[in-house]
Design an enzyme around this catalytic site. Structure first.
Site, PDB file in Angstrom:
ATOM      1  N   GLY A   7      28.641  -9.924 120.897  1.00 39.88           N
ATOM      2  CA  GLY A   7      29.505 -10.841 121.653  1.00 39.88           C
ATOM      3  C   GLY A   7      30.452 -10.040 122.520  1.00 39.88           C
ATOM      4  O   GLY A   7      30.538  -8.799 122.397  1.00 39.88           O
ATOM      5  N   LEU A   8      31.149 -10.743 123.376  1.00 35.20           N
ATOM      6  CA  LEU A   8      32.089 -10.100 124.295  1.00 35.20           C
ATOM      7  C   LEU A   8      33.210  -9.399 123.544  1.00 35.20           C
ATOM      8  O   LEU A   8      33.516  -9.748 122.395  1.00 35.20           O
ATOM      9  CB  LEU A   8      32.723 -11.160 125.216  1.00 35.20           C
ATOM     10  N   GLY A  10      36.718  -8.998 122.302  1.00 38.35           N
ATOM     11  CA  GLY A  10      37.732 -10.022 122.048  1.00 38.35           C
ATOM     12  C   GLY A  10      37.165 -11.332 121.519  1.00 38.35           C
ATOM     13  O   GLY A  10      37.917 -12.272 121.252  1.00 38.35           O
ATOM     14  N   ALA A  11      35.847 -11.402 121.336  1.00 40.71           N
ATOM     15  CA  ALA A  11      35.250 -12.656 120.837  1.00 40.71           C
ATOM     16  C   ALA A  11      35.539 -12.852 119.349  1.00 40.71           C
ATOM     17  O   ALA A  11      35.547 -13.981 118.849  1.00 40.71           O
ATOM     18  CB  ALA A  11      33.738 -12.665 121.094  1.00 40.71           C
ATOM     19  N   GLY A  12      35.752 -11.741 118.624  1.00 40.69           N
ATOM     20  CA  GLY A  12      36.086 -11.851 117.197  1.00 40.69           C
ATOM     21  C   GLY A  12      35.077 -11.180 116.266  1.00 40.69           C
ATOM     22  O   GLY A  12      35.093 -11.435 115.060  1.00 40.69           O
ATOM     23  N   LYS A  13      34.233 -10.309 116.798  1.00 42.76           N
ATOM     24  CA  LYS A  13      33.187  -9.667 115.984  1.00 42.76           C
ATOM     25  C   LYS A  13      33.778  -8.903 114.794  1.00 42.76           C
ATOM     26  O   LYS A  13      33.359  -9.094 113.665  1.00 42.76           O
ATOM     27  CB  LYS A  13      32.366  -8.664 116.835  1.00 42.76           C
ATOM     28  N   SER A  14      34.744  -8.030 115.088  1.00 43.46           N
ATOM     29  CA  SER A  14      35.297  -7.178 114.019  1.00 43.46           C
ATOM     30  C   SER A  14      36.050  -8.010 112.989  1.00 43.46           C
ATOM     31  O   SER A  14      35.980  -7.734 111.781  1.00 43.46           O
ATOM     32  CB  SER A  14      36.250  -6.128 114.607  1.00 43.46           C
ATOM     33  N   SER A  80      26.859  -4.822 122.293  1.00 47.94           N
ATOM     34  CA  SER A  80      25.386  -4.786 122.456  1.00 47.94           C
ATOM     35  C   SER A  80      24.938  -5.816 123.502  1.00 47.94           C
ATOM     36  O   SER A  80      24.308  -6.807 123.150  1.00 47.94           O
ATOM     37  CB  SER A  80      24.670  -4.969 121.124  1.00 47.94           C
TER      38      SER A  80
HETATM   39  S1  ADX Z   1      28.469  -1.543 123.795  1.00 47.89           S
HETATM   40  O1  ADX Z   1      28.386  -2.271 125.062  1.00 47.89           O
HETATM   41  O2  ADX Z   1      27.965  -0.169 123.905  1.00 47.89           O
HETATM   42  O3  ADX Z   1      27.828  -2.264 122.657  1.00 47.89           O
HETATM   43  P1  ADX Z   1      30.771  -1.136 122.073  1.00 47.89           P
HETATM   44  O4  ADX Z   1      30.794  -2.340 121.224  1.00 47.89           O
HETATM   45  O5  ADX Z   1      30.219   0.119 121.490  1.00 47.89           O
HETATM   46  O6  ADX Z   1      30.036  -1.483 123.480  1.00 47.89           O
HETATM   47  O7  ADX Z   1      32.245  -0.791 122.559  1.00 47.89           O
HETATM   48  C1  ADX Z   1      32.996  -1.805 123.136  1.00 47.89           C
HETATM   49  C2  ADX Z   1      34.493  -1.491 123.035  1.00 47.89           C
HETATM   50  O8  ADX Z   1      34.810  -0.405 123.892  1.00 47.89           O
HETATM   51  C3  ADX Z   1      35.310  -2.685 123.526  1.00 47.89           C
HETATM   52  O9  ADX Z   1      35.705  -3.514 122.459  1.00 47.89           O
HETATM   53  C4  ADX Z   1      36.497  -2.032 124.198  1.00 47.89           C
HETATM   54  O10 ADX Z   1      37.503  -1.803 123.246  1.00 47.89           O
HETATM   55  C5  ADX Z   1      35.994  -0.688 124.647  1.00 47.89           C
HETATM   56  N1  ADX Z   1      35.643  -0.568 126.077  1.00 47.89           N
HETATM   57  C6  ADX Z   1      36.120   0.406 126.889  1.00 47.89           C
HETATM   58  N2  ADX Z   1      35.556   0.312 128.105  1.00 47.89           N
HETATM   59  C7  ADX Z   1      34.703  -0.739 128.084  1.00 47.89           C
HETATM   60  C8  ADX Z   1      33.832  -1.327 129.049  1.00 47.89           C
HETATM   61  N3  ADX Z   1      33.718  -0.839 130.279  1.00 47.89           N
HETATM   62  N4  ADX Z   1      33.100  -2.428 128.683  1.00 47.89           N
HETATM   63  C9  ADX Z   1      33.216  -2.907 127.427  1.00 47.89           C
HETATM   64  N5  ADX Z   1      34.020  -2.402 126.470  1.00 47.89           N
HETATM   65  C10 ADX Z   1      34.763  -1.310 126.781  1.00 47.89           C
END
Ligand code: ADX
Length: 174
Positions: A7-8, A10-14, A80
Site C-alpha cells: 500500500g501507499l 502512510g496507508a497503515g502497513k506498519s 511494493s
Molecule cells: S518500495 O517501493 O521499494 O517497496 P519501501 O517500502 O521499501 O518502498 O520504502 C518506502 C519508504 O521509504 C516510505 O515509507 C518512505 O518512508 C520512504 N521513501 C523515501 N523516498 C521515497 C520515495 N521516493 N517513494 C516512496 N517512499 C519513499
C-alpha cells in the site's frame, strides 16, 4: 506463511502489521520485515528508481522465504508498488510450499497526504523528493488481494483483526 502488506506510504502497513504481530506472537514465531528498516540495513544501497524498488522487493522476498521456511510467520510491510514484483514474490514462496497472503492496505491518496506522518508527501509535492509513490511514481494496486483493509474507514485494530482471522483460518486448515 508470508503476509505481504502492500500500500501507499502512510496507508497503515506498519501499524496493522505490528498489531498482527502482537496477536500472532502469542502462539507463533513471527518475524517482521519493514520497508523503512530494511532500507537502512539490507537494502541501504538502493534508491527509488523502478529498478531499485524491484531489487528491494526481490531481496525482501528472498529473506522472507528463508525465514518462513525455517518456521516463522513472516510479516512484510513494503510499498511494493509493482504487481509483477509482488507476483514474483508469491510464486517464489509458493514454489517452496509456503502460503503467501497479499494484504492490500488501502487508503485514498488524499488520506495519506493528509496524514503525512513523516512529512514526505509535503516534500514530494514541493518537488523536493522526486519519484515519490502516488505523487510522481506509480502504485499498482492489487487486483485480487487475499485481504483488503480500508484504513480510511476502519481502525487499525479492526484491520488487524481481519488479517489475523484470515491467517488463523488458513493455519487451522493446514
Ligand atoms: S518500495 O517501493 O521499494 O517497496 P519501501 O517500502 O521499501 O518502498 O520504502 C518506502 C519508504 O521509504 C516510505 O515509507 C518512505 O518512508 C520512504 N521513501 C523515501 N523516498 C521515497 C520515495 N521516493 N517513494 C516512496 N517512499 C519513499
Amino acid at each position: 506463511m508470508i503476509l505481504w502488506f502492500t500500500g501507499l506510504s502512510g496507508a497503515g502497513k506498519s501499524t496493522i502489521s505490528e498489531h498482527v504481530r502482537q496477536t500472532l506472537s502469542l502462539d507463533h514465531r513471527v518475524e517482521s520485515l519493514d520497508g523503512d528498516v530494511v532500507r537502512k540495513t539490507l537494502c541501504k544501497d538502493l534508491g527509488f528508481s523502478k529498478e531499485d524498488r524491484v531489487e528491494n522487493i526481490r531481496r525482501i522476498s528472498h529473506l522472507a522465504n528463508s525465514l518462513a521456511t525455517a518456521g516463522s510467520v513472516v510479516l512484510v510491510s513494503a510499498i511494493s508498488p509493482y504487481r509483477e514484483s509482488r507476483e514474483k514474490a508469491r510464486h517464489s514462496a509458493n514454489a517452496l510450499n509456503l502460503r503467501f497472503v497479499e494484504v492490500y492496505v488501502n487508503a485514498p491518496l488524499a488520506t495519506c497526504k493528509e496524514r503525512d506522518p513523516k512529512g514526505l508527501y509535503a516534500l514530494a509535492c514541493s518537488g523536493a523528493i522526486p519519484s515519490f509513490t502516488g505523487i510522481s511514481d506509480p502504485y499498482e494496486s492489487p487486483l485480487s488481494p487475499d485481504v483488503e483493509c480500508n484504513t480510511n474507514v476502519e481502525s487499525a485494530e479492526c484491520s488487524a483483526s481481519k488479517v489475523t482471522a484470515f491467517v488463523l483460518s488458513v493455519l487451522s486448515k493446514s
